[in-house]
Design a protein around this motif. Structure first.
Motif, short mmCIF file in Angstrom:
data_model
loop_
_atom_site.label_atom_id
_atom_site.label_comp_id
_atom_site.label_asym_id
_atom_site.label_seq_id
_atom_site.Cartn_x
_atom_site.Cartn_y
_atom_site.Cartn_z
N ALA A 109 76.49 11.70 52.48
CA ALA A 109 76.27 12.39 51.20
C ALA A 109 74.87 12.10 50.68
N ALA A 110 74.43 10.86 50.82
CA ALA A 110 73.08 10.48 50.39
C ALA A 110 72.03 11.21 51.23
N ARG A 111 72.28 11.28 52.53
CA ARG A 111 71.33 11.98 53.41
C ARG A 111 71.19 13.45 53.03
N SER A 112 72.29 14.05 52.58
CA SER A 112 72.23 15.47 52.21
C SER A 112 71.28 15.71 51.04
N LEU A 113 71.08 14.70 50.20
CA LEU A 113 70.19 14.84 49.06
C LEU A 113 68.73 14.90 49.47
N ALA A 114 68.41 14.38 50.64
CA ALA A 114 67.03 14.35 51.12
C ALA A 114 66.53 15.73 51.52
N LYS A 115 67.39 16.75 51.46
CA LYS A 115 66.94 18.12 51.70
C LYS A 115 66.07 18.63 50.56
N ALA A 116 66.20 18.00 49.39
CA ALA A 116 65.41 18.40 48.23
C ALA A 116 63.99 17.85 48.35
N PRO A 117 63.01 18.53 47.77
CA PRO A 117 61.63 18.02 47.81
C PRO A 117 61.51 16.64 47.20
N ARG A 118 60.63 15.82 47.75
CA ARG A 118 60.25 14.50 47.23
C ARG A 118 61.33 13.44 47.36
N ILE A 119 62.44 13.74 48.00
CA ILE A 119 63.50 12.75 48.18
C ILE A 119 63.57 12.35 49.65
N LYS A 120 63.61 11.06 49.89
CA LYS A 120 63.79 10.52 51.24
C LYS A 120 64.99 9.58 51.24
N CYS A 121 65.66 9.49 52.36
CA CYS A 121 66.83 8.64 52.48
C CYS A 121 66.77 7.82 53.75
N GLU A 122 67.07 6.54 53.61
CA GLU A 122 67.17 5.63 54.76
C GLU A 122 68.52 4.93 54.67
N VAL A 123 69.20 4.84 55.79
CA VAL A 123 70.51 4.19 55.82
C VAL A 123 70.47 3.03 56.80
N LEU A 124 70.77 1.83 56.33
CA LEU A 124 70.80 0.63 57.16
C LEU A 124 72.25 0.29 57.50
N GLY A 125 72.46 -0.10 58.75
CA GLY A 125 73.79 -0.49 59.20
C GLY A 125 73.94 -2.00 59.28
N PRO A 126 75.04 -2.47 59.90
CA PRO A 126 75.32 -3.92 59.96
C PRO A 126 74.20 -4.75 60.58
N LYS A 127 73.57 -4.26 61.63
CA LYS A 127 72.51 -5.04 62.29
C LYS A 127 71.31 -5.21 61.37
N GLU A 128 70.90 -4.13 60.72
CA GLU A 128 69.74 -4.20 59.83
C GLU A 128 70.04 -5.07 58.60
N VAL A 129 71.26 -4.98 58.09
CA VAL A 129 71.64 -5.80 56.94
C VAL A 129 71.71 -7.27 57.33
N ALA A 130 72.18 -7.56 58.53
CA ALA A 130 72.20 -8.94 59.02
C ALA A 130 70.77 -9.48 59.15
N ALA A 131 69.85 -8.64 59.62
CA ALA A 131 68.46 -9.06 59.76
C ALA A 131 67.84 -9.39 58.41
N LEU A 132 68.30 -8.73 57.38
CA LEU A 132 67.83 -9.00 56.02
C LEU A 132 68.47 -10.25 55.41
N LYS A 133 69.46 -10.79 56.10
CA LYS A 133 70.20 -11.98 55.66
C LYS A 133 70.95 -11.75 54.35
N MET A 134 71.57 -10.58 54.26
CA MET A 134 72.39 -10.27 53.09
C MET A 134 73.79 -10.84 53.31
N GLY A 135 73.90 -12.16 53.24
CA GLY A 135 75.14 -12.83 53.58
C GLY A 135 76.29 -12.56 52.62
N ALA A 136 75.98 -12.33 51.34
CA ALA A 136 77.05 -12.05 50.36
C ALA A 136 77.64 -10.66 50.61
N PHE A 137 76.78 -9.69 50.83
CA PHE A 137 77.21 -8.32 51.12
C PHE A 137 78.05 -8.29 52.41
N MET A 138 77.57 -8.93 53.45
CA MET A 138 78.28 -8.93 54.73
C MET A 138 79.63 -9.61 54.62
#
Length: 499
Positions: free
Chosen positions: A192-221
């Motif tokens: 749903a978030a990615r669909s919003l990036a069809k509008a001008p000036r909006i970009k969307c990036e989605v991080l998965g479990p590996k990327e979140v682990a690399a960020l050390k977001m231990g509480a979220f995980m």
């Protein structure tokens, strides 16, 4: 729904063909107006059938000289223009909703200010909204077109455009808030978030479990580890101003279903825990509106999203986790999971060097006890930011109420086994939750909106409200229109006085 703006007085409105004509009548207006509508208003007033009190209505079927099938005269009363318009439109809709009107004309007996126009449009859209996504034989929304008649259409174009964008944003938030957990997983929310990036000036990036682990977001995980559904961390960017302009960062809690984890919730009304991602939905709704309006402001949206479920890997009471900030957290209650995913998102927000950070979360039942379903709870470290959000809420008819952040409230979060516990005692639960988040909010002005009481309704009217999209959108538009420097000056003055 299609919205049209026309220059219409009472005389012209009488000739508009529609399933329903709603006339918002101010005290003393319309009675002396020429034509059929003026005559109706005068006769109704003389007979005592249309009191000058907001929300009082009189409906007529096919009155002589008027093209619309139904006419509703709805009193505005003498209160604030926006509040009166909302009350009058909601009352009028109750009179005509059973007829399932497809085309409605909305006019005023006299002049109209932009705030009243916006409130009326948003109220009509809100009242006529219909959820259909998971119904096999659902009847779609009957209302297809709204004609807004004003004395001078050219003067109201900007006001209507903002109101329509707010409607689109609120309805996007409602749609995802209303979807059940199996139709709104973290992966689906990311799409749903990615669909919003069809509008001008909006970009969307989605991080998965590996990327979140690399960020050390231990509480979220830790919250996500008990679910078969993989977590997602959504990063939305809207670039409406210069690259050097610091962004406003919105952080939305995205628990797509909350069982409470090992600290299991009672079974009664647990189905409503699909609404635990309404903070995330509000961020998506704001970006939907930004895509239409294209204001001159930079905005970042951060959405940590996962389920809070039970299996053999689930987080346990007494576990200690390490957040992205490096602070350790003793989890005394696994049902206080929203603050765990938000604390890592707040730490991540610092990398954008934000002008301000606002998190939005269905965080505590304690806030429902404190404020009910009328106002959202507002907590802030900065007086200027708090004032700007409160003013935006008043303007958008999406009100909040500032709550305290005294340091003494953090005493209950102390523990012998980590840097901080994730819960304190029952007393002041909404405040102690905010004090927990404050530890991770960084140096930028920060505010927390607890929308547990306002994000959805229970009972016969069960459903997401789309709040606080209106508040947040108005706040961002105010920043785009140059209110930010004044807010910063006020903030500096308040900090100087405190020092």
């Amino acid at each position: 729904m299609d919205f049209q703006l026309k220059t219409l007085g009472l005389a012209q409105a009488a000739s508009e063909k529609a399933d329903a004509l709603i006339v918002l009548v101010s005290p003393g207006d319309g009675e002396q107006a020429p034509g059929a509508l003026g005559g109706l208003i005068g006769a109704a007033r003389k007979a005592g059938d249309l009191p000058d009190k907001a929300g009082k209505c009189l409906m007529l079927y096919r009155p002589q000289g008027i093209a619309a099938a139904r006419v509703v005269l709805s009193s505005l009363g003498d209160g604030p223009a926006a509040t009166a318009a909302r009350s009058a439109v909601l009352a009028a809709w109750q009179q005509i909703r059973a007829a399932n009107p497809k085309r409605v004309v909305l006019v005023w007996s006299g002049g109209v200010v932009p705030a009243a126009l916006q409130a009326a449009v948003v109220a009509l859209a809100d009242a006529s909204y219909v959820y259909t996504h998971t119904k096999s034989k659902a009847e779609p929304r009957a209302l297809r077109q709204v004609v807004v008649g004003v004395p001078q259409a050219s003067a109201c174009k900007a006001a209507l455009a903002e109101a329509v964008a707010a409607v689109r944003g609120v309805e996007f938030a409602k749609e995802w808030g209303n979807r059940p957990g199996n139709h709104c997983t973290p992966t689906m929310l990311a799409e749903a978030a990615r669909s919003l990036a069809k509008a001008p000036r909006i970009k969307c990036e989605v991080l998965g479990p590996k990327e979140v682990a690399a960020l050390k977001m231990g509480a979220f995980m830790a919250v996500a580890q008990g679910s078969a559904e993989p977590l997602r961390f959504i990063v939305l960017r809207y670039q409406g101003a210069g690259k050097a302009d610091a962004p406003q960062v919105l952080v939305g809690k995205g628990i797509t279903f909350d069982t409470g984890g090992v600290s299991l919730k009672p079974a009664a009304e647990m189905d409503e825990m699909k609404f635990d991602m309404c903070g995330a939905a509000s961020v998506l709704g704001v970006f939907r509106a930004l895509g239409e309006l294209q204001p001159a402001v930079n905005v970042v949206g951060l959405i940590p999203t996962c389920e809070n479920m039970n299996d053999g890997r689930a987080l346990k009471p007494g576990d200690v986790v390490t957040s992205m900030s490096g602070q350790t957290i003793e989890v005394l209650n696994t049902d206080a999971e929203g603050r765990l995913i938000l604390c890592d998102a707040l730490a991540y927000a610092a990398r954008f060097d934000p002008a301000a950070v606002v998190d939005i979360a269905t965080l505590t039942g304690a806030c429902v006890i404190a404020l009910g379903g009328v106002r959202s709870g507002l907590f802030a470290t900065d007086d200027g930011l708090a004032g700007a959000l409160a003013a935006a809420g008043e303007a958008a008819q999406d009100r909040c109420w500032r709550m305290p952040l005294d340091d003494e409230y953090a005493e209950g979060l102390k523990t012998s086994f980590a840097d901080v516990a994730n819960v304190a005692g029952r007393a002041g639960g909404a405040i102690t939750a905010a004090k927990f988040l404050q530890r991770f909010a960084g140096e930028a002005p920060w505010a927390h909106l607890d929308i547990a009481g306002t994000a959805w309704k229970s009972g016969a009217a069960k459903g997401a409200t789309g709040r606080p999209v209106g508040l947040l959108l108005r706040y961002l538009l105010d920043r785009a229109e140059g209110a930010a420097p004044a807010a910063r000056k006020a903030s500096r003055r308040s900090r100087g006085a405190a020092a």
